[in-house]
Design an enzyme around this catalytic site. Structure first.
Site, PDB file in Angstrom:
ATOM      1  N   CYS A  11       1.115  -1.165  -0.362  1.00 40.63           N
ATOM      2  CA  CYS A  11       0.142  -0.012   0.078  1.00 40.63           C
ATOM      3  C   CYS A  11       0.734   1.564  -0.272  1.00 40.63           C
ATOM      4  CB  CYS A  11      -0.977  -0.180   1.275  1.00 40.63           C
ATOM      5  SG  CYS A  11      -2.139   1.318   1.524  1.00 40.63           S
ATOM      6  N   PRO A  12       0.762   2.284  -0.883  1.00 40.78           N
ATOM      7  CA  PRO A  12      -0.841   2.126  -1.787  1.00 40.78           C
ATOM      8  C   PRO A  12      -0.405   2.659  -3.545  1.00 40.78           C
ATOM      9  CG  PRO A  12       0.868   4.732  -1.393  1.00 40.78           C
ATOM     10  CD  PRO A  12       1.582   3.668  -0.466  1.00 40.78           C
TER      11      PRO A  12
END
Length: 83
Positions: free
Chosen positions: A22-23
């Site tokens: 993430c992200p």
């Protein structure tokens, strides 16, 4: 009424983001979906456990439809481009 035995539509593109955290999976999906025609499908393969929540939020915020979200060793998401 839909035919349950009918084959699922083929994604216009498959994006492999396995190993990314993430992200990055959502950022790469956002870029990739821009190259798909409206109504087309983007399949995303990911391994980051946070992606399950991230893609649900992304679909709500972007206006695209999360058609499928499969959990497992490899997470699989199918997004339909809406606009």
């Amino acid at each position: 009424m839909t035919d349950a035995s009918a084959p699922a539509p083929t994604p216009a593109k498959t994006l492999d983001v396995r190993g990314l955290k993430c992200p990055l999976p959502v950022l790469k999906a956002r870029k990739a979906i821009g190259g798909i025609p409206v109504g087309g499908l983007l399949e995303v393969l990911a391994t980051d456990p946070a992606a399950m929540l991230d893609f649900r939020h992304y679909a709500r915020q972007s206006g695209h439809t999360l058609v499928e979200a499969e959990d497992g060793e490899v997470l699989r998401f199918v997004l339909r481009r809406e606009s």
